[in-house]
Write an enzyme that holds these catalytic residues in place. Structure first.
Site, short mmCIF file in Angstrom:
data_model
loop_
_atom_site.label_atom_id
_atom_site.label_comp_id
_atom_site.label_asym_id
_atom_site.label_seq_id
_atom_site.Cartn_x
_atom_site.Cartn_y
_atom_site.Cartn_z
N LYS A 11 54.17 40.45 37.25
CA LYS A 11 53.72 39.02 37.38
C LYS A 11 53.69 38.60 35.98
CE LYS A 11 49.32 40.58 35.44
NZ LYS A 11 49.07 39.94 33.99
N ASP A 133 43.44 43.15 38.35
CA ASP A 133 44.79 42.55 38.73
C ASP A 133 45.18 42.89 40.10
OD1 ASP A 133 45.01 40.90 36.61
OD2 ASP A 133 46.24 42.27 35.58
#
Ligand code: C5P
Length: 276
Positions: A11, A133
Site C-alpha cells: 500500500k 494497518d
C-alpha cells in the site's frame, strides 16, 4: 477445498496526517490508503493438523500472520489449524504494509478455507487487534483511515503511477513515531477528502512522518533527490518509511523515470492503484 491462495498487495499512503500522541501511545491519523498493483506477497493457506507459518526471514511467532490466526481463533472460539506459506516480495521496514497485508490475507484465506462466513466487516474488527494497518487490507482498494488507522471510510478512486525505491536502511514504525514526537506538531489538517488527479495530485500528497524519517536516516536524502532528478513529479515517503515513491503521471512515465535512475538507486517496482 484444501488450499486457498490470496494475493497480499503493498500500500501507499497518499496523505498521512498525524496528530499529537494519544494517552495509549498511538497517534491519531487521517490517511488516504491505496492498495498497489505491481508489488504483492503471495499467501497460501492450507488445512493442516496444527498451526504453522512459513515465511523466509521472519520468525514464526513474530509474524503478523501468526497473530492473525490467534486473533481469529479467539474470535470464533475454536482451533482453525492451518499451514500458512508466505512468498515475500514486499520488503520489511519499508512502510509498504507487507506484514499487515500478509496478516489480512491470512484472515481472508482462513475465512474462505473453513467456510466461516465472517465477511469483511467482522474480519476488519478482528484485524484491528493484530495491527493498525491490518483492517485496511481486508478489503484493500482506496480508503480513508482514521483512529490509529483502523477506522475505515469510503474514498474515490485515484489514478497515478509510482516508482518505488527501497533504500538499504530500514525504519521501525515505533522509532519513527517517537522521533515525530520530538520534532513538533506539523501544520493543521486542511480536511481535504478528494484527491485531485495527476499532476495536481503531486502537490496534494503529504506525509507528516517524512521529517522524522529523514532525521533518523539522513541517507534517504540521496535516493529522494535521485527520484526527483529522474523526473518524478513528487517524492513521497511510504508510510513510516523507509521506502520512497516517485509519483508519476502513468505507468509509461514511471518506467521512464525508473530507467533514468542512477545505477546506485535501483527501482523496487513500478506500481499503480489496484483496479476495483
Ligand atoms: O499498530 P502497530 O503494531 O502496527 O503499530 C506499531 C507501532 O507504531 C506502535 O507501537 C506505535 O509506536 C506506532 N504507531 C503509532 N500511531 C499509529 C500507528 C502506529 O504511534 N497510529
Amino acid at each position: 477445498m484444501d488450499e486457498v491462495l490470496v494475493s497480499a498487495p503493498a500500500k501507499l499512503n497518499l496523505r498521512l496526517v498525524v496528530g499529537p500522541v494519544r494517552p495509549d501511545g498511538y497517534h491519531p491519523l487521517r490517511t488516504l490508503m491505496v492498495a498497489l498493483d505491481g508489488l504483492c506477497d503471495d499467501v497460501v493457506v492450507r488445512r493442516a493438523g496444527a498451526r504453522s507459518v512459513a515465511c523466509p526471514g521472519v520468525a514464526e511467532r513474530d509474524n503478523l500472520a501468526w497473530r492473525a490466526l490467534e486473533a481469529l481463533e479467539g474470535a470464533v472460539g475454536r482451533p482453525l489449524p492451518v499451514h500458512v506459506e508466505i512468498t515475500k516480495r514486499i520488503p520489511a521496514q519499508a512502510g509498504l504494509g507487507g506484514g499487515s497485508s500478509d496478516a489480512a490475507a491470512t484472515l481472508v484465506g482462513v475465512d474462505r478455507l473453513y467456510g466461516l462466513g465472517l465477511g469483511p466487516d467482522r474480519l476488519e474488527e478482528i484485524a484491528a487487534a493484530v495491527g493498525s494497518d491490518v483492517p485496511f487490507f481486508v478489503r484493500g482498494g482506496v480508503r480513508w483511515a482514521g483512529g490509529r488507522g483502523e477506522v475505515l471510510a469510503a474514498a474515490d478512486p485515484v489514478a497515478f503511477a509510482a516508482v518505488l525505491v527501497k533504500p538499504p536502511v530500514g525504519l521501525p514504525t515505533g522509532a519513527v513515531y517517537h522521533t515525530f514526537d520530538r520534532l513538533g506538531v506539523p501544520p493543521p489538517d486542511d480536511g481535504a477528502t478528494r484527491a485531485p488527479s495527476m499532476p495536481r495530485l503531486a502537490a496534494w500528497v503529504r506525509n507528516d512522518l517524512w521529517p522524522a524519517a529523514l532525521a533518523l536516516a539522513p541517507a534517504l536524502g540521496a535516493p529522494a533527490r535521485a527520484l526527483a532528478g529522474a523526473g518524478a513529479r513528487r517524492v513521497l515517503l511510504c508510510g513510516s518509511g523507509s521506502c520512497l515513491a516517485g509519483l508519476c503521471d502513468d505507468a509509461a512515465h514511471a518506467r521512464a523515470v525508473a530507467e533514468r535512475l542512477p545505477p546506485a538507486v535501483r527501482p523496487l517496482a513500478v506500481v499503480e492503484p489496484v483496479r476495483a
